[in-house]
Write a protein that holds these residues in place. Structure first.
Motif, short mmCIF file in Angstrom:
data_model
loop_
_atom_site.label_atom_id
_atom_site.label_comp_id
_atom_site.label_asym_id
_atom_site.label_seq_id
_atom_site.Cartn_x
_atom_site.Cartn_y
_atom_site.Cartn_z
N ARG B 16 -8.47 45.77 11.13
CA ARG B 16 -8.83 45.86 12.55
C ARG B 16 -10.29 45.43 12.72
O ARG B 16 -11.11 45.76 11.86
N PRO B 17 -10.60 44.71 13.80
CA PRO B 17 -11.98 44.22 13.99
C PRO B 17 -13.01 45.35 13.92
O PRO B 17 -14.07 45.18 13.32
N ALA B 18 -12.68 46.50 14.52
CA ALA B 18 -13.65 47.60 14.52
C ALA B 18 -13.92 48.09 13.10
O ALA B 18 -15.05 48.42 12.75
N THR B 19 -12.88 48.11 12.28
CA THR B 19 -13.03 48.55 10.89
C THR B 19 -13.91 47.55 10.13
O THR B 19 -14.79 47.95 9.35
N LEU B 20 -13.64 46.27 10.38
CA LEU B 20 -14.40 45.21 9.70
C LEU B 20 -15.87 45.26 10.10
O LEU B 20 -16.77 45.29 9.24
N VAL B 21 -16.12 45.31 11.41
CA VAL B 21 -17.51 45.33 11.91
C VAL B 21 -18.20 46.62 11.44
O VAL B 21 -19.34 46.60 10.96
N GLY B 22 -17.49 47.74 11.55
CA GLY B 22 -18.06 49.03 11.13
C GLY B 22 -18.40 49.02 9.65
O GLY B 22 -19.47 49.49 9.25
N GLY B 23 -17.50 48.45 8.84
CA GLY B 23 -17.74 48.40 7.39
C GLY B 23 -18.95 47.55 7.04
O GLY B 23 -19.80 47.95 6.23
N LEU B 24 -19.04 46.38 7.69
CA LEU B 24 -20.18 45.49 7.43
C LEU B 24 -21.50 46.14 7.85
O LEU B 24 -22.50 46.09 7.13
N LEU B 25 -21.44 46.79 9.02
CA LEU B 25 -22.65 47.46 9.54
C LEU B 25 -23.08 48.59 8.60
O LEU B 25 -24.26 48.78 8.32
N PHE B 26 -22.08 49.31 8.10
CA PHE B 26 -22.37 50.43 7.20
C PHE B 26 -23.04 49.93 5.92
O PHE B 26 -24.08 50.46 5.50
N ALA B 32 -30.18 48.17 3.65
CA ALA B 32 -31.50 48.02 4.27
C ALA B 32 -32.20 49.38 4.37
O ALA B 32 -33.43 49.45 4.26
N GLY B 33 -31.43 50.44 4.56
CA GLY B 33 -32.02 51.77 4.64
C GLY B 33 -32.68 52.19 3.35
O GLY B 33 -33.71 52.87 3.36
N VAL B 34 -32.09 51.78 2.25
CA VAL B 34 -32.66 52.13 0.95
C VAL B 34 -33.77 51.16 0.57
O VAL B 34 -34.83 51.56 0.06
N ALA B 35 -33.54 49.85 0.85
CA ALA B 35 -34.48 48.83 0.36
C ALA B 35 -35.64 48.57 1.32
O ALA B 35 -36.73 48.21 0.88
N VAL B 36 -35.41 48.71 2.62
CA VAL B 36 -36.46 48.32 3.58
C VAL B 36 -37.08 49.54 4.27
O VAL B 36 -38.26 49.83 4.07
N HIS B 37 -36.29 50.24 5.08
CA HIS B 37 -36.84 51.37 5.83
C HIS B 37 -35.70 52.33 6.17
O HIS B 37 -34.61 51.87 6.54
N PRO B 38 -35.94 53.63 6.09
CA PRO B 38 -34.86 54.58 6.39
C PRO B 38 -34.29 54.45 7.80
O PRO B 38 -33.16 54.90 8.05
N ALA B 39 -35.03 53.83 8.71
CA ALA B 39 -34.52 53.69 10.07
C ALA B 39 -33.22 52.88 10.10
O ALA B 39 -32.38 53.05 10.99
N PHE B 40 -33.03 52.00 9.10
CA PHE B 40 -31.80 51.20 9.06
C PHE B 40 -30.57 52.06 8.79
O PHE B 40 -29.44 51.60 8.98
#
Lengths: 81, 242
Positions: B16-26, B32-40
């Motif tokens: 499902r598109p929402a699952t795909l987009v959600g997975g990629l975003l996660f 990025a949260g670990v490597a760049v900044h916790p805000a990600f």
């Protein structure tokens, strides 16, 4: 609360007689193929709405697709065609 | 096509598109949260909870009944796993500390409180229905505060009248409003919760890390009212209780 009677599922027989794949049947009633697989295997009991939709696809009453097992065999596993 | 023949849609086609987009975003947010900044990590949270939130709000209808049942079962298991894990952490952390203050444990305790409170209220809303549950919760709150005011100001009529007007009466008014105008009262409740969160300083930074003081406020006031408000907002037009 008493034990619910087992559900006997005749969906697969009706589907194969009509030459439908699981995916085609799923598309007809607006569910996923996995849902049809789970119903056929007796892992999931569909809602009344979905059961009625399935009956409509095959032109049969819901009782032709799903029935309650005989009450004298409580330990028997869910049967399917 | 027979049952054994390959499916017309491949694995990706079935996602499902929402699952795909959600997975990629996660994944992107977590990396990025670990490597760049916790805000990600906010992006990761959006990916993890966004689709489920949209489905709960009725804005995304991409699941059939079997998928919804599987999701409900998974949520129940997540509740048990999360609750037992947090409890184990709390017990382990407090084992040798006794009653000595532990700000970190207070955050865990607040998380556990939110889980328990949300589950209780969600069950109540499902068991009755959102509108009836909301009415009973609001009347319960009003009665509780009325008793509190009576006990604390019973001998001072002027103070009793003033405080009764300010504290319990709004709950009773909202309870009766919820019968007639569920969505309006739901929106009012959320405004009340936001004002309460600001008033009690729930999200205020505490240099000493002490959050224990706000747990009762969150658990016994803001969370029930927020969930009640959301429940009322979800009452569909034409499905109001007569």
């Amino acid at each position: 609360m008493g034990t619910r009677p087992e559900l006997v599922v005749h969906l697969k027989r009706h589907r194969t007689e009509r030459g439908l794949t699981q995916e085609e049947l799923a598309d007809h009633v607006g569910v996923t193929r996995q849902t049809i697989i789970s119903i056929e295997r007796g892992r999931y009991s569909p809602s009344i709405e979905l059961a009625l939709q399935l009956g409509r696809v095959f032109g049969v009453p819901v009782e032709a697709l799903f029935a309650l097992a005989e009450p004298h065999r409580p330990g028997k596993e869910r049967r399917r065609d | 096509m027979t049952e054994a023949s390959p499916s017309r849609r491949g694995f990706l086609g079935r996602l499902r598109p929402a699952t795909l987009v959600g997975g990629l975003l996660f994944v992107a947010g977590a990396v990025a949260g670990v490597a760049v900044h916790p805000a990600f990590l906010l992006a990761a949270a959006l990916g993890a909870f966004g689709p489920a939130l949209l489905r709960e709000a009725g804005l995304l209808r991409d699941e059939d009944e079997f998928q919804r049942q599987a999701a409900a079962s998974a949520a129940s298991h997540a509740y048990l796993a999360g609750g037992l894990f947090v409890t184990a952490v709390l017990v382990a952390k407090g084992w040798n500390r006794g009653n000595a203050p532990d700000p970190e444990a207070e955050i865990w305790l607040m998380a556990l409180s939110v889980m328990l409170g949300a589950r209780f209220l969600s069950y109540a809303a499902r068991f009755w229905d959102a509108q009836k549950a909301a009415f009973r919760i609001l009347v319960g709150f009003g009665t509780f505060w009325l008793l509190f005011v009576l006990l604390s100001h019973g001998s001072e009529p002027a103070a009793l009248a003033m405080e009764a007007l300010v504290v319990p009466v709004p709950f009773f008014l909202l309870a009766f409003l919820s019968r007639r105008l569920p969505r309006t009262s739901g929106a009012l409740l959320l405004v009340l919760v936001a004002a309460g969160a600001w008033f009690f300083g729930v999200f205020r930074h505490r240099p000493d890390g002490r959050y224990l003081a706000v747990i009762p406020v969150v658990l016994f006031l803001l969370l029930p009212l927020a969930l009640t408000g959301v429940g009322l907002l979800r009452v569909r037009p034409g499905h109001e209780e007569p």
